[in-house]
Design an enzyme around this catalytic site. Structure first.
Site, PDB file in Angstrom:
ATOM      1  N   TYR A 154       0.850  -1.207   0.000  1.00 38.27           N
ATOM      2  CA  TYR A 154       0.000   0.000   0.000  1.00 38.27           C
ATOM      3  C   TYR A 154       0.881   1.253   0.000  1.00 38.27           C
ATOM      4  CZ  TYR A 154      -2.761   3.529   2.655  1.00 38.27           C
ATOM      5  OH  TYR A 154      -3.361   4.669   3.114  1.00 38.27           O
ATOM      6  N   ASP A 239      -1.607  -5.831   9.374  1.00 40.63           N
ATOM      7  CA  ASP A 239      -2.653  -4.865   9.048  1.00 40.63           C
ATOM      8  C   ASP A 239      -3.793  -5.657   8.397  1.00 40.63           C
ATOM      9  OD1 ASP A 239      -4.291  -3.002   7.787  1.00 40.63           O
ATOM     10  OD2 ASP A 239      -2.659  -1.618   7.375  1.00 40.63           O
ATOM     11  N   ILE A 241      -6.943  -4.645   7.735  1.00 35.35           N
ATOM     12  CA  ILE A 241      -8.006  -3.679   7.430  1.00 35.35           C
ATOM     13  C   ILE A 241      -9.025  -4.221   6.418  1.00 35.35           C
ATOM     14  CG2 ILE A 241      -6.622  -2.495   5.666  1.00 35.35           C
ATOM     15  CD1 ILE A 241      -7.781   0.148   6.615  1.00 35.35           C
ATOM     16  N   LYS A 282     -12.740   0.197   5.623  1.00 32.30           N
ATOM     17  CA  LYS A 282     -13.020  -0.637   4.444  1.00 32.30           C
ATOM     18  C   LYS A 282     -14.227  -1.543   4.693  1.00 32.30           C
ATOM     19  CE  LYS A 282      -9.162   1.118   3.110  1.00 32.30           C
ATOM     20  NZ  LYS A 282      -9.074   2.212   2.167  1.00 32.30           N
TER      21      LYS A 282
HETATM   22  C1  LIG Z   1      -3.428  -1.570   3.929  1.00 31.73           C
HETATM   23  C2  LIG Z   1      -3.984  -0.266   4.415  1.00 31.73           C
HETATM   24  N1  LIG Z   1      -3.677   0.151   5.652  1.00 31.73           N
HETATM   25  C3  LIG Z   1      -4.150   1.316   6.103  1.00 31.73           C
HETATM   26  C4  LIG Z   1      -4.952   2.129   5.340  1.00 31.73           C
HETATM   27  C5  LIG Z   1      -5.457   3.422   5.928  1.00 31.73           C
HETATM   28  O1  LIG Z   1      -6.769   3.244   6.405  1.00 31.73           O
HETATM   29  P1  LIG Z   1      -7.547   4.250   7.352  1.00 31.73           P
HETATM   30  O2  LIG Z   1      -8.555   4.972   6.498  1.00 31.73           O
HETATM   31  O3  LIG Z   1      -8.233   3.400   8.363  1.00 31.73           O
HETATM   32  O4  LIG Z   1      -6.562   5.166   7.947  1.00 31.73           O
HETATM   33  C6  LIG Z   1      -5.309   1.728   4.048  1.00 31.73           C
HETATM   34  C7  LIG Z   1      -6.167   2.567   3.193  1.00 31.73           C
HETATM   35  O5  LIG Z   1      -6.300   2.399   2.007  1.00 31.73           O
HETATM   36  C8  LIG Z   1      -4.810   0.483   3.582  1.00 31.73           C
HETATM   37  O6  LIG Z   1      -5.109   0.033   2.350  1.00 31.73           O
END
Ligand SMILES: Cc1ncc(COP(=O)(O)O)c(C=O)c1O
Length: 539
Positions: A154, A239, A241, A282
């Site tokens: 990312y 992570d 998410i 997400k």
């Molecule tokens: C892998 C990953 N980590 C963190 C984030 C950041 O997310 P947040 O909106 O919760 O700060 C993203 C956002 O695209 C992501 O893809």
């Protein structure tokens, strides 16, 4: 005027990932007001509301909106008919609302099929995963220490992990030869590389499921990782998410589950060095609410991160509203299920559309994007050629996609295309634009078959590179534009008409020194706008 820290260049805002967003902001697609604008495929958001200039889309907003309609107390900040305004306005415990943390812990368990349980006391609330990742870097590493990250990763990590903390990222090279899986030798190689650079490795950070790959990690990969981190006595940050977006087999294995099921971990101390990052950006599609968290078995890390969380707290009314939603267990179960099905369907639309254009995607089971193989469309096998293609796709095709290089992919020609932040109609149009583009440039598809530039048989104007015209002198190109423009002005063209004109923006740019072409280049934009809008309205 600015401090060294503020000037420090690792924020990454000048990467193509963020530049594409800027270009999109200047010319955003809108089905009525700007039908030839750029479609945003660079935003991994499950975000359909249209304002005059832009559309906000989330595949599953309607489900949450219907819950809000049926539960007016939650948005009105009432409980049993009594106002909670004063209570919420004054609440300032930086550890967060206990009721919210309980619900969040349950939600995380639910997403993981209740194979693991989470203890609310080990949760630290943060303003999104962005803040959670940075906080963990502050807690676990000194400036100049390193974290190993599998590539591609990312693009925001360059900002989140490095910028303010001074931490370095050392890539773990993954390649298409094994579908970008993490191998033992790759882990070891990255570790050795960091040592050669005199960096102390503090841990490995994985994104599971992966952004940008859209795949979840296999048990074998997780086991390699656990044994590697145990042996080196380093941390694992996972992570997760995108854990709620897993829409297909294989099912998701959280690092928490892999640890539980891994044999003989008792004395390694690794339990205390595994930390999970999560957010609702997400899975619930609420990036604007800024709700994230760190989950750790290590009470020292939990205590330090909780103190640091003062710099990025989640507001109490947000916590209150979300407590209500998450506490409705039937609703949450049905939301997770429907959301996954919708993501799967949408992904399938993009994959089959791309396939009909001769473009393959990495087989995925999660995420809000596809990892798309456009190597066959590159002029040659270099990152310069990837940037050339990216610019064409952005400015000529009108799609903001993320080039692999912005995700630190080691092989040129891969792109991330997001599909969940737009309506079905917009996704169809994106695919149509890509197909028209591929038809125009020809090449060799991902299976090695020749694709020749061909005439579009769809009833709309495809602005294609046509070899004959490529060699044509500027005045001829200009003449063709004059003709088409005259016809438009005289209303001789009706919606759906095919115009036998095949030129590309490139030709015009190449000859932009010619005054006639310069003027006509402006005309051309108007012509295209008109034609594309006719196509959208009437086809
Ligand atoms: C892998 C990953 N980590 C963190 C984030 C950041 O997310 P947040 O909106 O919760 O700060 C993203 C956002 O695209 C992501 O893809």
């Amino acid at each position: 005027m600015l401090s060294r820290k503020a000037r420090f260049n690792s924020h990454g805002q000048d990467s193509s990932y963020f530049l594409g967003w800027e270009e999109y902001q200047k010319n955003p697609y809108h089905h009525l007001h700007n039908p030839s604008g750029i479609i945003q495929m660079g935003l991994a958001e499950n975000q359909a509301t249209c304002t005059f200039v832009t559309c906000f889309y989330n595949l599953s907003f309607d489900i949450i909106e219907s819950w809000l309609e049926n539960n007016p107390d939650a948005t009105g900040f009432h409980r049993n008919g009594k106002s909670l305004f004063r209570e919420l306005a004054l609440f300032q415990d930086y550890r967060g609302l206990p009721s919210f943390k309980n619900e969040l812990a349950d939600f995380m368990g639910e997403i993981r099929g209740n194979k693991v349980r989470f203890d609310p006391n080990r949760i630290v609330l943060t303003a999104g995963s962005t803040s959670a990742n940075e906080t963990l870097m502050f807690c676990l590493a000194e400036p100049g220490d390193a974290f190993l990250l599998p590539t591609p990763y990312y693009p925001g990590f360059d900002r989140d992990l490095k910028w303010r903390t001074g931490v370095e990222i050392v890539p773990i090279s993954c390649s298409s030869s094994n579908k970008f899986r993490i191998t033992k030798p790759a882990l070891e190689e990255a570790y050795q590389h960091a040592q050669k650079l005199n960096l102390t490795v503090k841990g490995v950070l994985i994104t599971n499921p992966s952004n940008p790959l859209g795949t979840s990690m296999t048990r074998a990969e997780l086991n390699h990782l656990i044994s590697f981190a145990s042996a080196k006595r380093i941390h694992i940050v996972s992570d997760e998410i995108y854990s709620g977006t897993v829409f297909d087999t294989p099912s998701f294995i959280s690092i928490a589950q892999a640890m539980m099921e891994y044999k003989n971990l008792e004395d390694t101390g690794i339990w205390n060095r595994v930390h999970i990052v999560y957010s609702l950006s997400k899975d619930l599609g609420l990036p604007g609410f800024r709700v994230g968290m760190i989950y750790s078995n290590n009470q020292t890390v939990v205590a330090a991160a909780t103190k640091m969380s003062s710099f990025g707290l989640v507001s109490s009314q947000t916590q209150h509203l979300l407590t209500g939603i998450l506490a409705d267990k039937n609703f949450i179960k049905s939301y997770i299920d429907k959301n996954r099905k919708r993501i799967r369907k949408r992904k399938q639309m993009l994959v089959s559309g791309l396939l009909s254009a001769g473009i393959d995607c990495l087989k995925s089971n999660a995420g809000l994007f596809c990892w798309v193989d456009m190597r066959h469309l590159l002029r040659n096998d270099t990152f310069e050629a990837e940037m050339e293609l990216w610019k064409k796709v952005l400015y000529e095709v009108g799609l903001n996609v993320s080039p692999g290089s912005s995700c630190h992919c080691g092989e040129p020609g891969w792109f991330r295309l997001c599909f969940a932040n737009m309506s079905k109609e917009t996704l169809k149009l994106s695919v149509k634009r890509i197909k028209a583009f591929v038809d125009s440039v020809g090449g060799i598809d991902s299976k090695g078959r020749m694709i020749s530039p061909k005439r579009s048989n769809t009833p709309f104007v495809a602005m294609e590179v046509f070899t004959k015209v490529l060699d044509a002198p500027a005045f001829l190109v200009a003449f063709l534009f004059l003709q088409i423009n005259k016809k438009l002005l005289a209303s001789e063209l009706v919606p759906g008409d095919r115009v036998n004109l095949r030129v590309s923006r490139l030709i015009l740019k190449d000859q932009s020194h010619h005054p006639l072409v310069r003027d006509l280049f402006k005309v051309r934009v108007n012509v295209l706008d008109k034609l594309i809008s006719q196509e959208i309205y009437y086809n």
